[in-house]
Design a protein around this motif. Structure first.
Motif, PDB file in Angstrom:
ATOM      1  N   LEU A  42      -0.992   8.194  -1.757  1.00 16.66           N
ATOM      2  CA  LEU A  42      -0.879   9.042  -2.940  1.00 16.66           C
ATOM      3  C   LEU A  42      -1.617  10.344  -2.689  1.00 16.66           C
ATOM      4  CD1 LEU A  42      -1.861   6.279  -5.532  1.00 16.66           C
ATOM      5  CD2 LEU A  42       0.452   7.056  -5.013  1.00 16.66           C
ATOM      6  N   ASP A  43      -1.017  11.442  -3.097  1.00 16.09           N
ATOM      7  CA  ASP A  43      -1.675  12.742  -2.979  1.00 16.09           C
ATOM      8  C   ASP A  43      -2.514  12.967  -4.222  1.00 16.09           C
ATOM      9  OD1 ASP A  43      -1.552  15.873  -3.668  1.00 16.09           O
ATOM     10  OD2 ASP A  43      -1.656  15.535  -1.502  1.00 16.09           O
ATOM     11  N   PHE A  44      -3.798  13.186  -4.037  1.00 15.18           N
ATOM     12  CA  PHE A  44      -4.715  13.447  -5.149  1.00 15.18           C
ATOM     13  C   PHE A  44      -5.429  14.756  -4.873  1.00 15.18           C
ATOM     14  CE2 PHE A  44      -8.750  12.920  -7.431  1.00 15.18           C
ATOM     15  CZ  PHE A  44      -8.261  12.647  -8.699  1.00 15.18           C
ATOM     16  N   ARG A  73       0.381  -1.382  -4.970  1.00 14.05           N
ATOM     17  CA  ARG A  73       1.400  -1.732  -5.947  1.00 14.05           C
ATOM     18  C   ARG A  73       1.127  -3.144  -6.436  1.00 14.05           C
ATOM     19  NH1 ARG A  73       6.758  -0.259  -2.655  1.00 14.05           N
ATOM     20  NH2 ARG A  73       6.114   1.796  -1.998  1.00 14.05           N
ATOM     21  N   THR A 127      -5.324  12.471   0.583  1.00 11.17           N
ATOM     22  CA  THR A 127      -4.476  11.288   0.590  1.00 11.17           C
ATOM     23  C   THR A 127      -5.327  10.067   0.305  1.00 11.17           C
ATOM     24  OG1 THR A 127      -2.990  12.277   2.209  1.00 11.17           O
ATOM     25  CG2 THR A 127      -2.869   9.893   1.933  1.00 11.17           C
ATOM     26  N   GLY A 161      -3.008   3.689  -2.683  1.00 12.55           N
ATOM     27  CA  GLY A 161      -2.872   2.913  -3.907  1.00 12.55           C
ATOM     28  C   GLY A 161      -2.195   1.591  -3.591  1.00 12.55           C
ATOM     29  N   ARG A 203       0.842  -1.195   0.000  1.00 13.34           N
ATOM     30  CA  ARG A 203       0.000   0.000   0.000  1.00 13.34           C
ATOM     31  C   ARG A 203       0.872   1.238   0.000  1.00 13.34           C
ATOM     32  NH1 ARG A 203      -5.226  -1.686   3.337  1.00 13.34           N
ATOM     33  NH2 ARG A 203      -5.173  -3.862   2.740  1.00 13.34           N
ATOM     34  N   GLU A 204       0.444   2.218  -0.763  1.00 11.15           N
ATOM     35  CA  GLU A 204       1.243   3.431  -0.929  1.00 11.15           C
ATOM     36  C   GLU A 204       0.337   4.659  -0.883  1.00 11.15           C
ATOM     37  OE1 GLU A 204       4.318   5.090  -4.314  1.00 11.15           O
ATOM     38  OE2 GLU A 204       3.171   3.298  -4.678  1.00 11.15           O
TER      39      GLU A 204
END
Length: 103
Positions: A82-84, A93, A88, A91, A79-80
């Protein structure tokens, strides 16, 4: 001003788990919760990130943003964050061909 934090530390060395319990309560296995100052929080996270080894760790603490919190991750994990556009999201992998298990 002290604020509540939560640290999830999975498959980390025992010495790190012991260090976390000096400042935080282990409310369930691998989940540490407590109220500490920003300085203590930052020092704890520096130690956690440096000592995670093959495990994973996540720190969540209050922040003045739309979601009301900030999260940090360390170690090897699928799990990563991500700034959208200021939010936050998490995502996933994909496993590489080399690490994928045969059927």
């Amino acid at each position: 001003m002290p604020s509540m934090i939560a640290i999830s530390a999975t498959a980390v060395p025992d010495h790190l788990r012991g260090a976390l319990t000096r400042w935080l309560l282990e409310v369930t296995p691998d989940l540490y919760v407590g109220t500490v100052s920003a300085k203590v929080r930052d020092e704890l996270w520096t130690s956690v990130a440096a000592s995670t080894g093959d495990g994973t760790a996540v720190l969540i603490h209050p922040a003045d943003n739309e979601q009301g919190f900030t999260l940090y991750t360390a170690g090897s994990h699928r799990r990563e964050p991500l700034d959208f556009e200021g939010m936050t999201l998490i995502g996933f992998r994909r496993e590489s061909q080399e690490t994928a298990k045969p059927l």
